[in-house]
Design a protein around this motif. Structure first.
Motif, PDB file in Angstrom:
ATOM      1  N   GLY A  62       0.764  -1.230   0.000  1.00 25.77           N
ATOM      2  CA  GLY A  62       0.000   0.000   0.000  1.00 25.77           C
ATOM      3  C   GLY A  62       0.799   1.286   0.000  1.00 25.77           C
ATOM      4  O   GLY A  62       0.224   2.359  -0.033  1.00 25.77           O
ATOM      5  N   THR A  63       2.121   1.192   0.055  1.00 20.66           N
ATOM      6  CA  THR A  63       2.940   2.408   0.052  1.00 20.66           C
ATOM      7  C   THR A  63       3.993   2.328  -1.051  1.00 20.66           C
ATOM      8  O   THR A  63       4.253   1.266  -1.606  1.00 20.66           O
ATOM      9  N   MET A  64       4.597   3.467  -1.332  1.00 22.52           N
ATOM     10  CA  MET A  64       5.589   3.551  -2.400  1.00 22.52           C
ATOM     11  C   MET A  64       6.945   3.048  -1.898  1.00 22.52           C
ATOM     12  O   MET A  64       7.344   3.323  -0.777  1.00 22.52           O
ATOM     13  N   PHE A  84       7.339   7.245   3.384  1.00 22.62           N
ATOM     14  CA  PHE A  84       6.388   7.371   4.490  1.00 22.62           C
ATOM     15  C   PHE A  84       5.184   8.216   4.096  1.00 22.62           C
ATOM     16  O   PHE A  84       4.038   7.859   4.364  1.00 22.62           O
ATOM     17  N   LYS A  85       5.442   9.359   3.439  1.00 27.04           N
ATOM     18  CA  LYS A  85       4.339  10.243   3.074  1.00 27.04           C
ATOM     19  C   LYS A  85       3.372   9.584   2.091  1.00 27.04           C
ATOM     20  O   LYS A  85       2.203   9.953   2.027  1.00 27.04           O
ATOM     21  N   SER A  86       3.833   8.557   1.364  1.00 25.66           N
ATOM     22  CA  SER A  86       2.919   7.846   0.467  1.00 25.66           C
ATOM     23  C   SER A  86       1.839   7.112   1.263  1.00 25.66           C
ATOM     24  O   SER A  86       0.767   6.844   0.728  1.00 25.66           O
ATOM     25  N   SER A  87       2.082   6.818   2.530  1.00 28.91           N
ATOM     26  CA  SER A  87       1.067   6.161   3.362  1.00 28.91           C
ATOM     27  C   SER A  87      -0.007   7.137   3.825  1.00 28.91           C
ATOM     28  O   SER A  87      -0.981   6.734   4.455  1.00 28.91           O
ATOM     29  N   LEU A  88       0.172   8.416   3.501  1.00 22.71           N
ATOM     30  CA  LEU A  88      -0.773   9.462   3.885  1.00 22.71           C
ATOM     31  C   LEU A  88      -1.397  10.138   2.663  1.00 22.71           C
ATOM     32  O   LEU A  88      -2.150  11.101   2.807  1.00 22.71           O
ATOM     33  N   VAL A  92      -4.135   7.592  -6.215  1.00 25.60           N
ATOM     34  CA  VAL A  92      -4.881   7.922  -7.426  1.00 25.60           C
ATOM     35  C   VAL A  92      -4.864   9.424  -7.707  1.00 25.60           C
ATOM     36  O   VAL A  92      -4.612   9.845  -8.823  1.00 25.60           O
ATOM     37  N   CYS A  93      -5.115  10.261  -6.653  1.00 26.45           N
ATOM     38  CA  CYS A  93      -5.290  11.694  -6.906  1.00 26.45           C
ATOM     39  C   CYS A  93      -4.354  12.608  -6.129  1.00 26.45           C
ATOM     40  O   CYS A  93      -4.295  13.805  -6.412  1.00 26.45           O
ATOM     41  N   GLY A  94      -3.628  12.093  -5.132  1.00 23.92           N
ATOM     42  CA  GLY A  94      -2.708  12.919  -4.366  1.00 23.92           C
ATOM     43  C   GLY A  94      -3.340  13.620  -3.173  1.00 23.92           C
ATOM     44  O   GLY A  94      -2.652  14.317  -2.432  1.00 23.92           O
ATOM     45  N   ALA A  95      -4.637  13.451  -2.956  1.00 24.33           N
ATOM     46  CA  ALA A  95      -5.311  14.046  -1.793  1.00 24.33           C
ATOM     47  C   ALA A  95      -4.877  13.295  -0.527  1.00 24.33           C
ATOM     48  O   ALA A  95      -4.347  12.183  -0.606  1.00 24.33           O
ATOM     49  N   PRO A  96      -5.119  13.872   0.644  1.00 20.56           N
ATOM     50  CA  PRO A  96      -4.840  13.117   1.873  1.00 20.56           C
ATOM     51  C   PRO A  96      -5.595  11.787   1.831  1.00 20.56           C
ATOM     52  O   PRO A  96      -6.759  11.725   1.421  1.00 20.56           O
ATOM     53  N   GLY A  97      -4.906  10.744   2.202  1.00 19.06           N
ATOM     54  CA  GLY A  97      -5.499   9.411   2.159  1.00 19.06           C
ATOM     55  C   GLY A  97      -5.105   8.604   3.375  1.00 19.06           C
ATOM     56  O   GLY A  97      -4.420   9.089   4.275  1.00 19.06           O
ATOM     57  N   ASP A 147       8.751  14.182  10.941  1.00 20.19           N
ATOM     58  CA  ASP A 147       8.155  15.254  11.728  1.00 20.19           C
ATOM     59  C   ASP A 147       7.256  16.063  10.802  1.00 20.19           C
ATOM     60  O   ASP A 147       7.751  16.742   9.891  1.00 20.19           O
ATOM     61  N   GLU A 148       5.960  15.965  11.025  1.00 23.25           N
ATOM     62  CA  GLU A 148       4.993  16.622  10.142  1.00 23.25           C
ATOM     63  C   GLU A 148       5.127  18.144  10.194  1.00 23.25           C
ATOM     64  O   GLU A 148       4.978  18.821   9.180  1.00 23.25           O
ATOM     65  N   GLU A 149       5.445  18.675  11.364  1.00 23.65           N
ATOM     66  CA  GLU A 149       5.541  20.132  11.514  1.00 23.65           C
ATOM     67  C   GLU A 149       6.647  20.728  10.639  1.00 23.65           C
ATOM     68  O   GLU A 149       6.481  21.772  10.033  1.00 23.65           O
ATOM     69  N   THR A 150       7.790  20.042  10.567  1.00 18.63           N
ATOM     70  CA  THR A 150       8.911  20.544   9.763  1.00 18.63           C
ATOM     71  C   THR A 150       8.999  19.859   8.402  1.00 18.63           C
ATOM     72  O   THR A 150       9.861  20.209   7.596  1.00 18.63           O
ATOM     73  N   ASP A 151       8.119  18.876   8.154  1.00 21.08           N
ATOM     74  CA  ASP A 151       8.137  18.084   6.922  1.00 21.08           C
ATOM     75  C   ASP A 151       9.534  17.548   6.641  1.00 21.08           C
ATOM     76  O   ASP A 151      10.078  17.689   5.553  1.00 21.08           O
TER      77      ASP A 151
END
Length: 163
Positions: A62-64, A84-88, A92-97, A147-151
């Protein structure tokens, strides 16, 4: 929409956009929703490793997954962040998932999809719960977490079971 019918990233397009990086790649097999993650990975990794060479990009559980040759820490962290970000991110469209995995009684592919692109059945599966290794990776004995805050991938303590 059956999952086999959604648009996928074309290797020739990546070769055109990133000369040298994908020249020896065998194939890519991921949806266009993850294209921004790939672009971000290359843009972040190349300054650290100008000789970056990607061999293949595909979906697994399910992830890249990005297969590339680089011993350079900054490039490896960029790769881990994109994976990791591919799990979010909806493939198909790049929206949050959400990373959706089937119940144990079902044999089906794991997928990261938004509610719009998940089938009714996939929406009923729920989302993967965050475990002790959520957003973490290890490189040569050192641990990093997203870290989501600092990406960014930041140094962290190893998970308890690895101490």
């Amino acid at each position: 929409m059956p999952m086999d019918d959604f648009p996928r990233i074309k290797l020739d397009d990546l070769r055109t956009d990133f000369p040298g990086v994908f020249d020896t790649a065998r194939y890519t097999d991921v949806g266009i929703g993850w294209l921004p993650l790939i672009r971000e990975f290359v843009a972040e990794a190349l300054p650290h490793d100008p000789a970056l060479c990607v061999h293949e990009i595909k979906e697994k559980f399910g992830t890249m997954r990005i297969w590339c040759d680089t011993p350079v820490l900054g490039a490896r962290l960029a790769k881990g962040k994109a994976e990791f970000k591919s799990s979010l991110t909806c493939e198909v469209c790049g929206a949050p998932g959400f990373l959706r995995r089937p119940p144990p009684s079902r044999f089906a592919w794991w997928r990261t999809l938004c509610d719009e692109h998940a089938s009714e059945d996939q929406r009923s599966w729920g989302t993967r719960h965050q475990g002790p290794l959520y957003g973490m990776m290890q490189i040569v004995g050192d641990w990093y977490r997203y870290d989501e805050e600092t990406d960014s991938m930041v140094p962290c303590e190893p998970p308890e079971r690895f101490r």
